[in-house]
Design a protein around this motif. Structure first.
Motif, mmCIF file in Angstrom:
data_model
loop_
_atom_site.group_PDB
_atom_site.id
_atom_site.type_symbol
_atom_site.label_atom_id
_atom_site.label_comp_id
_atom_site.label_asym_id
_atom_site.label_seq_id
_atom_site.Cartn_x
_atom_site.Cartn_y
_atom_site.Cartn_z
ATOM 1 N N ALA A 227 22.300 -12.933 -17.461
ATOM 2 C CA ALA A 227 23.683 -13.386 -17.617
ATOM 3 C C ALA A 227 24.193 -12.903 -18.975
ATOM 4 O O ALA A 227 23.424 -12.725 -19.909
ATOM 5 N N ARG B 222 20.568 -19.209 -20.981
ATOM 6 C CA ARG B 222 19.818 -18.980 -19.745
ATOM 7 C C ARG B 222 18.395 -18.580 -20.120
ATOM 8 O O ARG B 222 18.177 -17.922 -21.155
ATOM 9 N N LYS C 126 16.572 -25.624 -10.286
ATOM 10 C CA LYS C 126 17.785 -26.429 -10.152
ATOM 11 C C LYS C 126 18.117 -27.094 -11.477
ATOM 12 O O LYS C 126 17.289 -27.784 -12.067
ATOM 13 N N HIS C 127 19.345 -26.879 -11.944
ATOM 14 C CA HIS C 127 19.783 -27.411 -13.237
ATOM 15 C C HIS C 127 21.241 -27.813 -13.138
ATOM 16 O O HIS C 127 22.094 -27.020 -12.720
ATOM 17 N N ARG D 236 23.097 -27.036 -9.924
ATOM 18 C CA ARG D 236 23.163 -25.670 -9.419
ATOM 19 C C ARG D 236 21.775 -25.055 -9.421
ATOM 20 O O ARG D 236 20.964 -25.337 -10.296
ATOM 21 N N ARG D 237 21.513 -24.174 -8.447
ATOM 22 C CA ARG D 237 20.252 -23.451 -8.391
ATOM 23 C C ARG D 237 20.403 -22.119 -9.117
ATOM 24 O O ARG D 237 21.244 -21.304 -8.758
ATOM 25 N N TYR D 238 19.555 -21.913 -10.126
ATOM 26 C CA TYR D 238 19.617 -20.709 -10.942
ATOM 27 C C TYR D 238 18.420 -19.807 -10.654
ATOM 28 O O TYR D 238 17.338 -20.269 -10.307
ATOM 29 N N ARG D 239 18.635 -18.515 -10.846
ATOM 30 C CA ARG D 239 17.538 -17.560 -10.827
ATOM 31 C C ARG D 239 17.855 -16.435 -11.798
ATOM 32 O O ARG D 239 19.010 -16.268 -12.221
ATOM 33 N N ASP E 98 20.606 -14.133 -10.669
ATOM 34 C CA ASP E 98 21.842 -14.818 -10.313
ATOM 35 C C ASP E 98 22.022 -14.827 -8.798
ATOM 36 O O ASP E 98 21.239 -15.442 -8.095
#
Length: 485
Positions: free
Chosen positions: A170, A175, A464-465, A468-471, A474
């Motif tokens: 990002a 992040r 999950k944070h 929202r689910r982050y990777r 994105d």
């Protein structure tokens, strides 16, 4: 501890369970009784348990060394040979090529965009007949061991967001960095060393800053933050004991602190309290491991000669490349090396030649060293910056003194080992070196490919944070299968 696990074991996923009991044979046996699907793949696991099932498949790369060239080395003076630019030297960049692309504030006010060819010569090397600049003679010798990607592209046009994008997926901060994701997913192969280490060096060119947000754990537990090594007498600051404190005294003190922290955890349930306990324990174990792994006095003369005399000077790029090899072979999962000085808006021929001299021998030596130790096949090495450089001159053209602005639309990096096809060139740009014409590779494609080589499906590595689910990648990214063995 065992009583707690017996009471709550059925509610524990693999990651939480193993983080509490460790990896002893007895713990594994107990775990298999409490959680029948502990070692049975992904069947029946929820999203969090899917993370605990990492790696998702057999990894090709057990470890990663990322040689980040901070400031963006010009692809037109390194790996993307464009003789047409020399032919059209001083002529205006056609609008049909630029296509109204966004410019930085440094060249947006220019009334013209004169093309400028490379001051340096190029030669073809290896079975792939790859073009390599004359300022990278050592890299030319290992060209059959590396994969050159000439079609990288990004949306970011300024250094900080571009660098952050590469490292965290990002353009904004906070992040988790790539190394933190890998630490979280896979851990370290050596319990006495961190999974993620960071090394910094400074070249002779114009430098851009690097900040701890680039190796931050973000919203992951703080144990996954990169551990920065320094060039001082103490490679990891504040690791040593105060004068007069014995190792036994330190052990007793840590046990008392752990007991107090455990009480706090039982009262408040904050996972960062457990992370703090783990960090204290890691620091204690590192007191013995770090001096051993940073000691190069036992390296033979042949290795010193391979990396060059600068490897004997702590904090140099060459010294950090050698240290990266030692950390990697001792089980550190991800070693991130930043080398500053590649921001050549002016005086490019002189500055870039010096920068290349700083890194060329040691970068090639790292590949050779890993290969002769039988480690290259399982170690992924990456070399490159945050974006490329324009084919037009920033300011006025002088034959031996010119500069290039930021160019995110097309640039080059190279990768080696760890499941990457050796001796190939992937992707192509137009004759002006401005636009990609074949096999574009986006930042998220690059990151998805790295995770794939580490045995991770980038779409399943999710955290999950705040709802929202982050990777890391994105909501996009495709594995570049053409470059894989």
């Amino acid at each position: 501890m065992e009583k707690e696990i017996l009471e709550n074991g059925l509610n524990q996923n693999r990651r939480k369970f193993l983080s509490k009991v460790g990896l002893g044979i007895g713990s594994l046996a107990l775990g298999s009784l409490l959680i029948p699907d502990l070692f049975k793949g992904n069947a029946g696991l929820d999203e969090e348990a899917m993370m605990a099932a990492l790696p998702h498949f057999a990894p090709k790369a057990k470890r990663i060394i990322y040689l980040f060239q901070n400031g963006a080395p010009s692809q037109l003076e390194s790996f993307d040979y464009k003789p047409l630019l020399n032919t059209y030297m001083g002529q205006e960049l056609p609008e049909s090529i630029r296509k109204g692309q966004r410019l930085t504030g440094m060249t947006s006010g220019q009334s013209s965009f004169p093309l400028v060819g490379s001051y340096f010569g190029f030669q073809q090397y290896g079975e792939a007949k790859a073009w390599i600049s004359d300022i990278f003679p050592h890299t030319a010798k290992i060209v059959d061991d590396i994969c050159i990607i000439k079609s990288m592209h990004t949306e970011a046009i300024n250094h900080d967001p571009a660098l952050t994008f590469f490292q965290t997926g990002a353009q904004v901060g906070n992040r988790p960095s790539m190394g933190s994701w890998l630490s979280y997913g896979l851990g370290s192969e050596n319990n006495n060393l961190p999974a993620f280490c960071v090394l910094l060096s400074r070249g002779k060119g114009n430098g851009q800053g690097v900040y701890s947000k680039l190796w931050t754990n973000g919203f992951l537990d703080s144990v996954h933050q990169g551990v920065q090594f320094s060039a001082s007498e103490d490679p990891v600051l504040y690791l040593g004991d105060p004068k007069g404190m014995s190792r036994q005294d330190r052990r007793k003190m840590l046990d008392q602190i752990a007991s107090l922290n455990q009480m706090n955890y039982e009262n408040f349930g904050d996972p960062e309290i457990n992370a703090k306990i783990q960090q204290y324990e890691m620091a204690f174990r590192m007191q013995t491991a770090v001096p051993e792994v940073t000691d190069i006095s036992k390296e033979p003369d042949s290795i010193i000669k391979l990396y060059g005399p600068d490897c004997l000077i702590p904090g140099t790029y060459a010294a950090n490349c050698l240290l990266a090899r030692k950390l990697s072979e001792n089980g550190v999962r991800f070693v991130q090396l930043y080398h500053q000085g590649w921001d050549q808006h002016g005086n490019l021929p002189n500055e870039m030649a010096n920068q290349a001299k700083d890194v060329d021998q040691a970068s090639a030596a790292l590949i050779t060293d890993l290969k002769q130790r039988g480690l290259l096949d399982e170690t992924l090495v990456i070399w490159g910056g945050e974006f490329g450089r324009t084919n037009y001159c920033q300011g006025k053209i002088l034959a031996d003194n010119y500069g290039r602005d930021h160019h995110p639309r097309a640039f080059s990096i190279w990768m080696a080992g760890g499941g990457v096809k050796p001796g190939i060139v992937h992707g192509e740009t137009d004759d002006f070196g401005y636009n990609i014409t074949e096999d574009p590779v986006h930042i998220h494609d690059f990151q998805a490919t790295i995770l794939h080589l580490a045995g991770i499906d980038h779409e399943k590595m999710v955290y999950k944070h705040l709802g929202r689910r982050y990777r890391l990648t994105d909501v996009s990214g495709k594995v570049v299968k053409q470059i894989l063995v």
